[in-house]
Design a protein around this motif. Sequence first.
Motif, PDB file in Angstrom:
ATOM      1  N   GLU A 339     -84.443 -26.465  -4.122  1.00  0.00           N
ATOM      2  CA  GLU A 339     -83.807 -26.647  -5.426  1.00  0.00           C
ATOM      3  C   GLU A 339     -84.174 -25.517  -6.375  1.00  0.00           C
ATOM      4  OE1 GLU A 339     -83.499 -31.537  -5.505  1.00  0.00           O
ATOM      5  OE2 GLU A 339     -84.976 -30.488  -6.733  1.00  0.00           O
ATOM      6  N   HIS A 340     -85.457 -25.106  -6.343  1.00  0.00           N
ATOM      7  CA  HIS A 340     -85.888 -23.993  -7.189  1.00  0.00           C
ATOM      8  C   HIS A 340     -85.181 -22.697  -6.788  1.00  0.00           C
ATOM      9  CE1 HIS A 340     -88.524 -21.562  -9.681  1.00  0.00           C
ATOM     10  NE2 HIS A 340     -88.790 -20.799  -8.630  1.00  0.00           N
ATOM     11  N   LEU A 343     -81.554 -22.660  -7.983  1.00  0.00           N
ATOM     12  CA  LEU A 343     -81.404 -22.327  -9.401  1.00  0.00           C
ATOM     13  C   LEU A 343     -81.610 -20.834  -9.659  1.00  0.00           C
ATOM     14  CD1 LEU A 343     -83.221 -25.374 -11.044  1.00  0.00           C
ATOM     15  CD2 LEU A 343     -80.761 -24.887 -11.039  1.00  0.00           C
ATOM     16  N   ASN A 344     -82.381 -20.170  -8.780  1.00  0.00           N
ATOM     17  CA  ASN A 344     -82.542 -18.716  -8.909  1.00  0.00           C
ATOM     18  C   ASN A 344     -81.311 -17.963  -8.435  1.00  0.00           C
ATOM     19  OD1 ASN A 344     -85.057 -18.565 -10.067  1.00  0.00           O
ATOM     20  ND2 ASN A 344     -86.156 -18.550  -8.127  1.00  0.00           N
ATOM     21  N   PRO A 347     -75.889 -20.250 -11.076  1.00  0.00           N
ATOM     22  CA  PRO A 347     -75.968 -20.804 -12.427  1.00  0.00           C
ATOM     23  C   PRO A 347     -76.283 -22.294 -12.351  1.00  0.00           C
ATOM     24  CG  PRO A 347     -74.005 -19.437 -12.182  1.00  0.00           C
ATOM     25  CD  PRO A 347     -74.594 -19.602 -10.813  1.00  0.00           C
ATOM     26  N   SER A 348     -76.973 -22.818 -13.375  1.00  0.00           N
ATOM     27  CA  SER A 348     -77.425 -24.210 -13.331  1.00  0.00           C
ATOM     28  C   SER A 348     -76.266 -25.187 -13.199  1.00  0.00           C
ATOM     29  CB  SER A 348     -78.241 -24.528 -14.585  1.00  0.00           C
ATOM     30  OG  SER A 348     -77.464 -24.300 -15.764  1.00  0.00           O
ATOM     31  N   GLU A 349     -75.122 -24.904 -13.885  1.00  0.00           N
ATOM     32  CA  GLU A 349     -73.970 -25.800 -13.804  1.00  0.00           C
ATOM     33  C   GLU A 349     -73.422 -25.864 -12.374  1.00  0.00           C
ATOM     34  OE1 GLU A 349     -74.702 -24.575 -17.804  1.00  0.00           O
ATOM     35  OE2 GLU A 349     -74.314 -23.420 -15.996  1.00  0.00           O
ATOM     36  N   ALA A 351     -75.130 -25.115  -9.603  1.00  0.00           N
ATOM     37  CA  ALA A 351     -76.144 -25.729  -8.753  1.00  0.00           C
ATOM     38  C   ALA A 351     -76.079 -27.253  -8.864  1.00  0.00           C
ATOM     39  CB  ALA A 351     -77.529 -25.224  -9.140  1.00  0.00           C
ATOM     40  N   LYS A 352     -75.907 -27.776 -10.091  1.00  0.00           N
ATOM     41  CA  LYS A 352     -75.817 -29.227 -10.276  1.00  0.00           C
ATOM     42  C   LYS A 352     -74.599 -29.796  -9.562  1.00  0.00           C
ATOM     43  CE  LYS A 352     -78.227 -29.272 -14.744  1.00  0.00           C
ATOM     44  NZ  LYS A 352     -78.064 -29.450 -16.211  1.00  0.00           N
ATOM     45  N   GLN A 355     -75.302 -30.015  -5.888  1.00  0.00           N
ATOM     46  CA  GLN A 355     -76.253 -31.070  -5.555  1.00  0.00           C
ATOM     47  C   GLN A 355     -75.605 -32.460  -5.627  1.00  0.00           C
ATOM     48  OE1 GLN A 355     -79.254 -29.665  -8.425  1.00  0.00           O
ATOM     49  NE2 GLN A 355     -80.714 -29.702  -6.746  1.00  0.00           N
ATOM     50  N   GLU A 411     -74.590 -13.767 -17.411  1.00  0.00           N
ATOM     51  CA  GLU A 411     -74.863 -14.258 -16.058  1.00  0.00           C
ATOM     52  C   GLU A 411     -74.936 -13.091 -15.084  1.00  0.00           C
ATOM     53  OE1 GLU A 411     -75.996 -16.945 -13.432  1.00  0.00           O
ATOM     54  OE2 GLU A 411     -75.308 -17.601 -15.418  1.00  0.00           O
TER      55      GLU A 411
END
Length: 567
Positions: A339-340, A343-344, A347-349, A351-352, A355, A411
């Motif tokens: 997961e870490h 995120l690297n 982008p967080s959106e 990645a979410k 998941q 980004e």
Amino acid sequence: YYPKGKYVETLDYWSQSLEIFEDLKDDIGMSNMLNNIGTIYFNQGADAKALEYFLKSLQIAEKIGDTLRMATALMNVGNTYYNKREPVALNYLLRVVPLVENTKNIKEYVNVTGNIGEIYFDNNDNAKAFEYFNKSIKAAGITSSAAFSYNGIGKIKLKEGKFSEALQNHNKALVLAKKFEDKLQEVRGLRGIADVYYKMDNTTLAIQYYNKAKVVAEGMDDLKVELKDLYHDMALAYSKSGNYPHAFSYQTHYADIKDSLYSIESKKKLNQLQFDFELSKKEVEIDLKEASIKSERQVRLGLTVGLVLILIIAFVIYRNYRIKAKTNRILDKQKDQIEHLLLNILPSEVAKELQTSGNCTPRHYENVSVLFTDFKGFTTIADKFTPVELVKELNTCFMAFDNIIEKYGLEKIKTIGDSYMCAGGIPVPDDKHVYNIVKAGLEIQKFIETYNDSCKLIGRECWNIRIGIHVGPVVAGVVGKKKYAYDIWGSTVNIASRMESNGAPEKVNISSTTYELIKDRFVCHHRGKIHAKNVGEIDMYFVENEKTQTGIPELIGVNKEETPLLQ
């Protein structure tokens, strides 16, 4: 599975085969499987791992005196080292020659002598190169394989200034290539003839043969590398003849196909990353399966001994519980690490979304700013550094770039060699992304200027950076199934890249579209036009600095105290 490109499944079955041959103490089978497994890693670009298996295969083949497998392993080792441009490649290929000379393995002899000739040519040993090219031709006879070495001799004669002999050999290669429909050697033969006429200052004939080679190469999808070099030569020939419009046109073709080859190389790297991920997943599955089998055996053993062994069974159950608990802890830790890492990479959106739903829907963005950077003369400067120093230099610059774009809410998309790419307005729309990306470009420019000041103090080479920006629509999404990579596509990306490649060192070059959006807040000046494929003429502007409310320019940059010190 191997012809289908399913390398993880292929590796699984070949590894099982290797274990069976080892149990049988079958040296020939072991040598074959080790060589095959090495080929998988070679295809994936894992040269170090490939060499490990090829050398093991060679060791067994030498032990049993199997000439054919010794030759195969030696050629694979030599080709791997040649792929890495290691001088030791020649030593391994030379060891193959006596093994296949005067045997039925004529094809192997022709190939290895031709490759040795090519290495000697690259090392400027024309006499040795000529010797091995002739050996290859003599063994090949009237076949397409001889065309490769005739072209090689043609290059030698051209280097020696023997134009007539160079033309004779390239023509021989051309006749054989056409007869056996070998398009690659046909292109090389035509190009070789054109190179001779170019050196003879007969640009008219040179251009005629370059065009003939172009027609053949453009009809083949797998000749893009040859086509790239051909476009470059044609640009030089047209320039030498004074036909500058055609020279510019082919230089543009050269740039376009170079970009497409970069894309192909990136795709290969993505495939390698996906292979590594799937392989590690397969290894975890095997470990869990082995643990499960072991557990079942222990339970069956406990049932057979009856009530007398209740304490032992209890101990086994407790131990299994500990193993499972440990496995769960390892898997939980790996999950957190994945997961870490996700995120690297994304982008967080994005990645979410991956998941929660397991996939990421590609999205169209109407207004996105794209920035490219590139170091002019990178190859020349890079040759003056050791590999460790070069990576350290790039890492210092790119880490600074990462901090700058994070500061402005941009980004990062990716880096390709010495090129850096980022975008604004994605994946979350931002009304200020155009201004922020221009400010980031100016701050990157200022960072490099300050960094070059410290380089000058210690007598180190300075970096000349070009920066290009364009604004427009893009499509953004995730590439691949297993190893994810967030990327953007569209003409906006291509035009931004052209802004960079047609910019000037230490300047932020923007398109007219970008200029219209930021002209009220930045001092710019027009610097000319450029022709973009499928778009037409585009005006370009250099951004000097940001305006203040009083009209006095505001300098944008980093403090010198924040610039990394060079050791």
